[in-house]
Scaffold this active site. Structure first.
Site: not given
Ligand code: UN1
Length: 504
Positions: A294, A260
């Site tokens: 992310c 990821e």
């Molecule tokens: C991340 O930033 O690694 O969709 C995960 C989202 C959250 C998860 C982010 N449920 O922004």
């Protein structure tokens, strides 16, 4: 602060390794809160020898755990969810204190943990395989799913507890054990979660090494995870360069991996958009978690006919952003994770300018305690400049213009990453085009909803340099198990497939 630490059994100095017993004979590390620059606690890292012991115990624990019926494993996960409910306030607060996100988001992150536990409990009564028809009479083909063994979970600072829980809740019902290496920036939340898991596992009489912990440097402890064949699956969340490194090491030994990695998420704002929806989703997507998700919105691609209007509305909203101590409800934006993140943002802004972009607002360091607070920035760019193609993990939003939907989709897809994407439109044809095979190339594509804030029920992950992995809901559980195709012959004779005859 002290109350939160106490509620989660965090001491002044905490051993950073766990596999039934707590250990930490390595270097001591002081954890400083980006909220105010104050010391939270210290952590004793694990040594390579301790890592070996921890992995050994986690690996041994997998033998008995895989034989526990899945619905019984689900009971443990249900109890874990209940325990997280009890600790939601304290854990949410510790997330805010340790990495700086606004408390409402810290609490939201713990809610994600609770939600994935609920999901996994239901899953524990499924884990279904398919049956296929056979070309041979009185034969049955069927697939079944078995546990993998140890899942190494390497997590990033920005979702210091939720990403562990997505992996752990699913891995546990799948019959795997978990070895967690959190980011060195957020070891305390990891210790708190492991203590919660330990309590639950002990209460049920299971080996607490089922949820093991190993805190240390990525280049040392992380690589021991990546290279050890006892770790069947490595689930890595982090940067693209980090994932490239992990990917090579794990592939070298034919281990399984879920990557990821970075996102570079865009929102297309159509001339047929409801601009209120556009504003709210983009604003939260860009400044939420101070631009350190992310899934953060990093690029907005706005139709030329509404560009100026929308730009002004966005700038107005940015001007009103309350920034400060993330524990105070009025503050929508807390600090960045550390002073180095501030430097990264400031450097990226200089690069944007050098490449021809124009800074419209923000990008200033604020004189608040801890030195990690900035104003969120927006830069106007002519398209995907080189710097725009990189993921700057900070609140820096790029604004660009389009005239045709084809052009907008090309801009949206014209970066190396492929995590999340969105279009804001009330036009059915535009929406369908965006979701079609010639539309967004991302793992997640939303209509009238932002790029961040994915629910745990869907599979989470992305394409291209985002790494291709999927975690969380849907059938992402399949990556945590091994598939076995079985043929059962109940004909009382031997019939070979592909029509082959054998006279003996
Ligand atoms: C991340 O930033 O690694 O969709 C995960 C989202 C959250 C998860 C982010 N449920 O922004």
């Amino acid at each position: 602060m002290q109350e939160t630490l106490k509620a989660l059994s965090i001491s002044d100095v905490n051993p950073g390794g766990f596999a039934g017993d707590w250990m930490g004979g390595g270097k001591h590390q002081t954890v400083v809160s980006p909220v105010n620059g104050e010391k939270l606690a210290a952590v004793a890292n694990v040594t390579p020898a301790e890592f070996d012991t921890i992995l050994g115990k986690c690996h041994a624990a997998a033998e008995a755990w895989k034989q526990v019926p899945a619905p019984k494993r689900g009971e443990v996960v249900r109890a874990l969810g209940d325990e997280l409910r009890k600790h939601k306030e304290a854990l949410g607060m510790l997330v805010s204190l340790e990495m700086g996100k606004a408390l409402r988001e810290g609490l939201g992150e713990v809610q994600e943990m609770i939600d994935i536990c609920d999901f996994a409990v239901g899953l524990s009564r499924q884990l279904y395989g398919l049956t296929m028809t056979s070309e041979r009479g009185q034969h049955r083909i069927q697939e079944q799913w078995h546990p993998l063994g140890v899942v190494g979970v390497i997590t990033a600072f920005n979702f210091p507890v939720a990403v562990w829980s997505w992996n752990t809740a699913i891995a546990l019902v799948c019959g795997d054990t978990v070895l967690w290496k959190p980011s060195s920036k957020t070891p305390l939340t990891a210790i708190a979660c492991t203590k919660i898991a330990e309590t639950v596992l002990r209460r049920f009489g299971y080996d607490p090494a089922i949820c093991s912990l190993t805190i240390g440097k990525g280049s040392e402890i992380g690589d021991l995870i990546n290279t050890d064949p006892r770790v069947a699956l490595v689930s890595y969340t982090g940067s693209v360069p980090g994932g490239r490194h992990v990917g090579k090491l794990v592939q070298e030994r034919f281990g399984r991996q879920i990557l990821e990695l970075g996102g570079n998420n865009a929102v297309i704002v159509s001339d047929k958009a409801d601009l209120d929806i556009a504003l709210r989703t983009i604003y939260f997507g860009a400044i939420g978690t101070s631009g350190q998700r992310c899934t953060s919105t990093r690029r907005i691609i706005v139709h030329a006919s509404i560009y100026e209007t929308f730009k002004q509305r966005l700038l107005d909203a940015y001007r009103k952003t309350s920034i400060g101590d993330p524990r105070e409800a009025k503050n929508l934006m807390g600090p960045l994770v550390d002073p180095a993140a501030v430097d990264t943002l400031l450097a990226a802004i200089e690069t944007v300018k050098a490449q021809g972009g124009k800074l419209l607002i923000g990008g200033e360091k604020l004189p608040l305690p801890g030195g990690c607070y900035v104003t969120p920035a927006i830069a106007e760019v002519s398209g995907n400049l080189d710097i725009v193609k990189e993921e700057t993990f900070a609140p820096l939003l790029y604004l660009m213009k389009y005239t045709t939907l084809d052009e907008a989709i090309a801009l949206q897809n014209g970066v190396p990453q492929g995590l999340s994407s969105a279009i804001i439109t009330n036009d059915l044809v535009e929406s369908e085009r965006f979701l079609s095979v010639t539309g967004s190339d991302c793992g997640m594509a939303n209509v009238n909803a932002g790029t961040s804030g994915a629910e745990i029920g869907g599979a989470f992950g992305g394409e291209k340099e985002t790494g291709g992995g999927r975690e969380s809901g849907s059938d992402a559980w399949k990556a945590y198990m091994r598939r076995q195709t079985t043929v059962i012959n109940f004909s009382g004779k031997v019939e070979l497939a592909q029509g082959i005859t054998l006279d003996i």
